[in-house]
Scaffold this active site. Structure first.
Site, PDB file in Angstrom:
ATOM      1  N   GLY A  32      67.725  41.039  55.883  1.00 52.64           N
ATOM      2  CA  GLY A  32      66.690  42.023  56.143  1.00 52.64           C
ATOM      3  C   GLY A  32      67.117  43.393  55.702  1.00 52.64           C
ATOM      4  O   GLY A  32      68.304  43.660  55.500  1.00 52.64           O
ATOM      5  N   ASP A 168      58.443  51.725  70.262  1.00 55.31           N
ATOM      6  CA  ASP A 168      58.263  51.183  68.912  1.00 55.31           C
ATOM      7  C   ASP A 168      58.027  49.674  68.970  1.00 55.31           C
ATOM      8  O   ASP A 168      58.628  48.902  68.220  1.00 55.31           O
ATOM      9  CB  ASP A 168      59.484  51.498  68.047  1.00 55.31           C
TER      10      ASP A 168
END
Length: 675
Positions: A32, A168
């Site tokens: 990632g 978030d």
């Protein structure tokens, strides 16, 4: 210190030439990439357990982002929850900070939603895709959506208990692992932070497991505090943040609503090119969220999403309501039978203790039914159990205590002999009576019985003496006639007059000990205790204690002999008492009759009485001390108890008898002392 982590291109070369290492961990390939960091797979050198390594380049961070990074590290060090990604280690070099974290094999939720049509081709999700297929034009199956929501709510509840706000929450920060069953059989081992780190705390164990990650914007924010920092992903930001207003922890609930909407529909609820356009679209909806035509959404989810996606944070759903919502805490509808959670049957405390102590089990089995602990079995309602009186009499004549006690698991004392002249009607067994704790049965009110029990102990007698007295009481039953509110007693005074032993009784030791009997008829199946013969009955039957004189009884006998009524000469009472030709009813009067009024009636009826059948009001408690007035009643006459037991006790204060019987009761000190 470790050198700078390789890029994805160089990492491939590193794997061929020899993987780089950070502390006790070996770095693998890149899995990632973000704005300021790359994420690599890795494993522990010794255990080979898989980990994820997040490498952040310090040169690309400003002071604010660096502060956020160190804040994330401090927060993750204190968080240990099954649905929060755990931090194993933190290794810092001159150019990088490397965070060693739990490895989530299936990637993030955003990727999982986008690839929902290909779940059947992945071994880790193949079984899920077969059980809960995706509807065309819609998002994930509702069972899977509710499953992920319950796990996300579990993580947020843990954060709120510590006053953390994530700020978030978005699909990219929700990472997934294969189900525990699949990992056990197929996946490589994963390094865990605790024993329960990979055990789901909510949802279904047969589906993939969700973990909340990326605490870079997280901070401590109590429920009463506000923040003003613009942070998070715009598509999932709460409108108060987009308006640059101060916000509280409810901003996370808005983000949860957007994630829930995207899971069920396959796309975010609001999409725009910038903050201003996004806020305008949110305001235009006026809290009325629209769904695609092909989306399959239940009413419960629509209602919950509407409460979460409320523009005004004051009107938005509270955390307490969210955590207690049926969608979050209730069972998931539509679950296939194989995935329904199995309820483990745990042994009871008594069973566990017996298994741990075999000797105790043997001792429990060796005990008699009377000594075993009381257990209350499940019994039918009172209307379902009717026991005819004839059957009860037959059983109680044999061994009622053992038969009833052993059959129902109830400890019972021996029951009295039933009366052959009692009203012939069936009696019902009730749960209350059968489940009653094993106490001495009492026909009087519970409070009165407890007080008297403290004042005087019950005298123990041998079984032989009990049997004889019980037979004598059975003789007296033949001369009692029961009518609703009238009870006729004929034998007591005749036994006193006919028995010469009464003259040798002592007034000091002569007392009547109140016998405990169960409320109800004499043939009641509620397990009344066996009545021990009272002093009064023994005196009446010639069973007084030798060597004790009783002048009051002697006086009563002389008064009976000198009365106008013709009496039979005194003779020893060796058999049952003679039958009295005239019946003198025993009347129970209401307690509202005053003592003066009763005394007046006594004189009036006594002076006008010329026949044996005349009635005189007798106030039995007039000769008692004041402390005994509240305790004395007809229950002190043991031969009356079986017949008046069904009647109310508070009205039993005054008795209507003939003169002869009144004189006997008045002069018998066992009714007037130490009750």
């Amino acid at each position: 210190m470790a050198d700078r982590l390789p890029t994805s291109t160089s990492s491939g070369r590193r794997r061929r030439d020899g993987d780089a290492s950070i502390g006790e961990f070996v770095i693998g390939g890149e899995i990632g990439k973000g704005s300021f960091a790359q994420v690599y797979s890795g494993h522990h050198k010794n255990s080979k357990a898989a980990v994820a390594i997040k490498s952040v380049e310090m040169g690309r961070l400003n002071n604010k982002l660096r502060e956020n990074l160190y804040g994330e590290i401090q927060i993750l060090k204190t968080l240990r929850h099954p649905h929060i990604v755990a931090l194993h280690d933190c290794v810092e070099s001159a150019t990088h900070i490397n965070l060693v974290m739990e490895y989530c094999e299936l990637g993030d939720l955003s990727f999982f939603i986008k690839k929902r049509d290909r779940h059947g081709t992945n071994a880790a999700t193949e079984d899920m895709a077969r059980k809960y297929p995706v509807t065309p034009g819609s998002g994930l199956h509702e069972v899977v959506t509710r499953h992920f929501l319950q796990q996300l709510a579990s993580a947020l509840k843990f954060l709120r208990e510590k006053n953390y706000v994530h700020r978030d929450v978005k699909p990219q920060n929700l990472l997934l692992l294969p189900s525990p069953g699949f990992r056990k059989e197929n996946s490589r081992p994963i390094l865990t932070a605790s024993n329960d780190s990979l055990i789901p705390n909510a949802g279904l164990a047969s589906l993939p497991m969700l973990k909340l990650a990326d605490f870079g914007f997280a901070r401590v924010l109590p429920s009463t505090s506000l923040a003003d920092t613009l942070c998070g992903s715009p598509l999932y930001m709460a409108p108060e943040i987009l308006r640059y207003e101060r916000y509280d922890a409810k901003a996370d609930l808005w983000s949860v609503g957007t994630v829930l909407y995207e899971m069920i529909t396959g796309r975010p609820p609001f999409r725009a090119r910038n903050h201003v356009e996004l806020l305008r679209k949110i305001e235009a909806t006026e809290d009325k969220v629209k769904y695609p035509k092909d989306a399959v959404v239940s009413k419960d989810l629509v209602k919950l999403i509407g409460k979460l996606l409320t523009r005004n944070p004051v009107e938005r759903m509270r955390f307490e309501d969210f955590f207690n919502d049926p969608v979050v805490v209730g069972p998931i509808p539509g679950v296939v039978e194989d995935d329904i959670p199995k309820v483990e049957q745990k042994p009871s405390r008594d069973l566990r203790s017996l298994e741990a102590d075999p000797q105790r089990e043997q001792s429990e089995l060796a005990k008699s039914p009377r000594e075993r602990p009381l257990r209350s079995p499940q019994l039918p309602s009172p209307d379902e159990v009717r026991v005819p009186q004839a059957n009860v009499s037959a059983r109680t004549g044999q061994s009622p205590g053992r038969e009833i006690g052993e059959g129902l698991g109830i400890r019972r004392p021996p029951m009295p002999q039933p009366s052959t002249s009692a009203p012939s009607r069936p009696h019902r067994l009730s749960n209350a009576s059968l489940n009653r704790p094993p106490i001495r049965a009492s026909a009087s009110p519970p409070t009165s019985y407890l007080n008297e029990r403290k004042l005087r102990p019950v005298t123990e007698r041998s079984m032989t003496e009990q049997d004889k007295a019980a037979q004598d009481v059975a003789f007296e039953r033949d001369y009692v006639v029961v009518e609703k509110k009238h009870v006729e007693v004929n034998a007591f005074a005749d036994e006193m007059a006919a028995n010469p032993r009464l003259t040798s009784l002592s007034p000091k030791n002569g007392q009547m000990v109140r016998r405990a009997t169960q409320q109800g008829p004499p043939t009641s199946t509620t397990g009344a205790g066996r009545m021990q013969p009272s002093s009064a009955v023994q005196i009446a039957q010639g069973k007084g204690r030798p060597g004790h004189d009783h002048p009051c009884v002697s006086l009563a006998s002389r008064s009976l002999n000198t009365s106008s009524a013709a009496r039979a000469p005194l003779r020893p009472c060796t058999t049952r008492s003679p039958r009295i030709r005239h019946r003198h009813p025993l009347l129970l009067l209401d307690s509202s009759v005053t003592a003066d009024r009763a005394h007046h009636l006594t004189k009036m009826h006594g002076s006008s009485s010329s026949s044996k059948t005349s009635h005189i009001v007798v106030i039995v408690y007039m000769a008692l001390p004041k402390s005994s007035l509240s305790n004395f009643s007809l229950w002190h006459l043991p031969w009356i108890t079986p017949w008046v037991a069904p009647l109310p006790t508070k009205s039993m204060r005054m008795v209507l008898l003939s003169r002869q019987r009144w004189l006997c009761l008045r002069r018998l000190s066992c009714f007037t002392s130490r009750l």
